[in-house]
Design an enzyme around this catalytic site. Structure first.
Site, PDB file in Angstrom:
ATOM      1  N   ASP A   1      -0.831  34.781 -12.850  1.00  0.00           N
ATOM      2  CA  ASP A   1      -1.430  35.884 -12.270  1.00  0.00           C
ATOM      3  C   ASP A   1      -2.920  35.542 -12.059  1.00  0.00           C
ATOM      4  O   ASP A   1      -3.360  34.611 -11.415  1.00  0.00           O
ATOM      5  CB  ASP A   1      -1.049  36.891 -13.331  1.00  0.00           C
ATOM      6  CG  ASP A   1      -1.723  38.236 -13.000  1.00  0.00           C
ATOM      7  OD1 ASP A   1      -0.877  39.044 -12.044  1.00  0.00           O
ATOM      8  OD2 ASP A   1      -2.814  38.737 -13.461  1.00  0.00           O
ATOM      9  N   TRP A   2      -4.012  36.445 -12.778  1.00  0.00           N
ATOM     10  CA  TRP A   2      -4.916  36.193 -12.467  1.00  0.00           C
ATOM     11  C   TRP A   2      -5.713  34.860 -13.082  1.00  0.00           C
ATOM     12  O   TRP A   2      -6.828  34.248 -12.773  1.00  0.00           O
ATOM     13  CB  TRP A   2      -6.171  37.536 -12.834  1.00  0.00           C
ATOM     14  CG  TRP A   2      -6.618  38.320 -11.849  1.00  0.00           C
ATOM     15  CD1 TRP A   2      -6.090  39.453 -11.531  1.00  0.00           C
ATOM     16  CD2 TRP A   2      -7.532  38.116 -11.009  1.00  0.00           C
ATOM     17  NE1 TRP A   2      -6.753  40.127 -10.520  1.00  0.00           N
ATOM     18  CE2 TRP A   2      -7.793  38.917 -10.138  1.00  0.00           C
ATOM     19  CE3 TRP A   2      -8.686  37.197 -11.111  1.00  0.00           C
ATOM     20  CZ2 TRP A   2      -8.878  39.213  -9.314  1.00  0.00           C
ATOM     21  CZ3 TRP A   2      -9.703  37.145  -9.897  1.00  0.00           C
ATOM     22  CH2 TRP A   2      -9.716  38.298  -9.152  1.00  0.00           C
TER      23      TRP A   2
ATOM     24  N   TRP B   1       1.086  48.336  -7.097  1.00  0.00           N
ATOM     25  CA  TRP B   1       0.541  48.149  -8.604  1.00  0.00           C
ATOM     26  C   TRP B   1      -1.059  48.216  -8.497  1.00  0.00           C
ATOM     27  O   TRP B   1      -1.722  48.789  -9.441  1.00  0.00           O
ATOM     28  CB  TRP B   1       0.720  46.569  -8.925  1.00  0.00           C
ATOM     29  CG  TRP B   1      -0.225  46.072  -9.874  1.00  0.00           C
ATOM     30  CD1 TRP B   1      -1.122  44.916  -9.870  1.00  0.00           C
ATOM     31  CD2 TRP B   1      -0.456  46.323 -11.243  1.00  0.00           C
ATOM     32  NE1 TRP B   1      -1.663  44.752 -10.990  1.00  0.00           N
ATOM     33  CE2 TRP B   1      -1.490  45.625 -11.772  1.00  0.00           C
ATOM     34  CE3 TRP B   1       0.295  47.860 -12.091  1.00  0.00           C
ATOM     35  CZ2 TRP B   1      -1.749  45.802 -13.195  1.00  0.00           C
ATOM     36  CZ3 TRP B   1      -0.052  47.682 -13.196  1.00  0.00           C
ATOM     37  CH2 TRP B   1      -0.961  46.779 -13.936  1.00  0.00           C
TER      38      TRP B   1
ATOM     39  N   ASP C   1      10.019  38.817 -10.030  1.00  0.00           N
ATOM     40  CA  ASP C   1       8.524  39.145  -9.829  1.00  0.00           C
ATOM     41  C   ASP C   1       8.444  39.858  -8.590  1.00  0.00           C
ATOM     42  O   ASP C   1       8.344  39.085  -7.405  1.00  0.00           O
ATOM     43  CB  ASP C   1       7.530  38.078  -9.980  1.00  0.00           C
ATOM     44  CG  ASP C   1       6.143  38.725  -9.814  1.00  0.00           C
ATOM     45  OD1 ASP C   1       5.973  39.630 -10.018  1.00  0.00           O
ATOM     46  OD2 ASP C   1       5.317  37.721  -9.900  1.00  0.00           O
TER      47      ASP C   1
ATOM     48  N   HIS D   1       7.306  39.152 -13.785  1.00  0.00           N
ATOM     49  CA  HIS D   1       6.103  38.618 -13.485  1.00  0.00           C
ATOM     50  C   HIS D   1       5.373  37.890 -14.751  1.00  0.00           C
ATOM     51  O   HIS D   1       4.996  36.814 -14.635  1.00  0.00           O
ATOM     52  CB  HIS D   1       5.349  39.801 -13.341  1.00  0.00           C
ATOM     53  CG  HIS D   1       3.696  39.456 -12.919  1.00  0.00           C
ATOM     54  ND1 HIS D   1       3.400  38.804 -11.741  1.00  0.00           N
ATOM     55  CD2 HIS D   1       2.799  39.757 -13.586  1.00  0.00           C
ATOM     56  CE1 HIS D   1       2.024  38.679 -11.716  1.00  0.00           C
ATOM     57  NE2 HIS D   1       1.610  39.160 -12.969  1.00  0.00           N
TER      58      HIS D   1
END
Length: 305
Positions: free
Chosen positions: A123-124, A164, A250, A280
């Protein structure tokens, strides 16, 4: 703007999180300083492995992987990004920028892990870690990426991400533990949900989590597009082992793996996989498969015996 410190009482008896606290002061800019919390597990002279979390999680996400990786011979380092976990949290969403997050994480890395290291990012954690790897590829021995990307505008994003982003911006309720639970195929226990809620007791403490989705440089006019384009020059030429292990369930980033594997030199010929029954937050659903991938890439790179 206030800078919120964590409440230690909210972090007592977290399930499967017996790790010692470590802290580093971070220059936030504008004359402000914050404390960044991080995990540092395994022998100090072992090959270092950076474990970068994303949105809206914290180092608790790596509690299942760290014991496996330490047993394999790594020194595991997992920071809580500013605004997350036990780290301090500025309460103004506009204070958080992509560039500042990169700078804060680089300060931590330069102070704690200045030498070459392996990287696992999701993710980030990937938007930060992949940019860093592209900017300084010589400081990374190998990379394993899961459910992440390094976007450069273009206006293309999955419907799942767009939904999201809007939810994070406008939903009156933003319960972190529930978000984490819904992002896993294996589900979380009530105690684990409470652990993910622990860093976020009120709306002010969620400023960073609210801000992150808005910072993803999908549109051409977003801050970060030019920096990511420049980072891709180094990332595309990264010729050390690069592996993707993505969750097939995801809806946000599950389909972006080919966008990495087709462009990065070190990804050629690697055993990339779409993990079944994996959402995810792949660290929750498949900690063993992810850890095995990290170990395999480290050995292929000659970084781990």
């Amino acid at each position: 703007m206030q800078i919120i410190a964590h409440d230690p009482a909210r972090f007592t008896d977290l399930p499967d999180y017996p790790f010692a606290e470590n802290w580093l002061p971070i220059d936030l800019g504008d004359g402000l300083t914050a404390r960044m919390h991080y995990l540092d597990e395994g022998p100090k002279d072992a090959p270092p492995l950076l474990l970068f979390h994303g949105e809206p999680s914290w180092s608790y996400l790596y509690r299942k992987m760290i014991p496996l990786l330490v047993d394999a011979g790594f020194r595991c380092l997992a920071p809580d990004l500013i605004g997350f976990g036990k780290s301090n949290k500025p309460d103004d969403p506009s204070f958080y920028t992509y560039a500042r997050h990169v700078d804060w994480l680089k300060q931590w890395r330069n102070a704690v892990v200045p030498d070459i290291a392996g990287l696992f990012c999701q993710d980030w954690g990937g938007l930060l870690g992949l940019r860093m790897a592209g900017q300084e590829p010589g400081r990374f021995a190998f990379v394993v990426a899961s459910n992440t990307f390094l976007p450069t505008g273009g206006g293309k994003a999955s419907p799942g991400f767009l939904a999201w982003r809007e939810f994070a911006k406008s939903s009156p309720e933003f319960r972190i533990g529930g978000i984490m639970h819904r992002g896993c195929q294996s589900g979380l226990s009530p105690e684990e949900i409470a652990a993910y809620d622990a860093p976020f007791p009120d709306e002010a403490s969620k400023a960073g989590a609210r801000a992150f989705p808005q910072l993803v440089p999908i549109e051409d006019d977003k801050d970060g597009v030019a920096d990511n384009i420049a980072a891709w020059q180094g990332l595309a030429g990264f010729d050390k082992p690069f592996l993707t292990l993505f969750g097939e369930d995801d809806p946000v980033l599950g389909q972006t793996a080919p966008l990495l594997t087709s462009r990065i030199k070190g990804a050629a010929g690697q055993p990339h996989a779409m993990l079944p029954k994996c959402g995810h937050f792949s660290q929750e659903d498949h900690p063993r498969a992810l850890s095995d991938g990290v170990i395999a890439m480290a050995r292929k790179a000659g970084f781990l015996v």
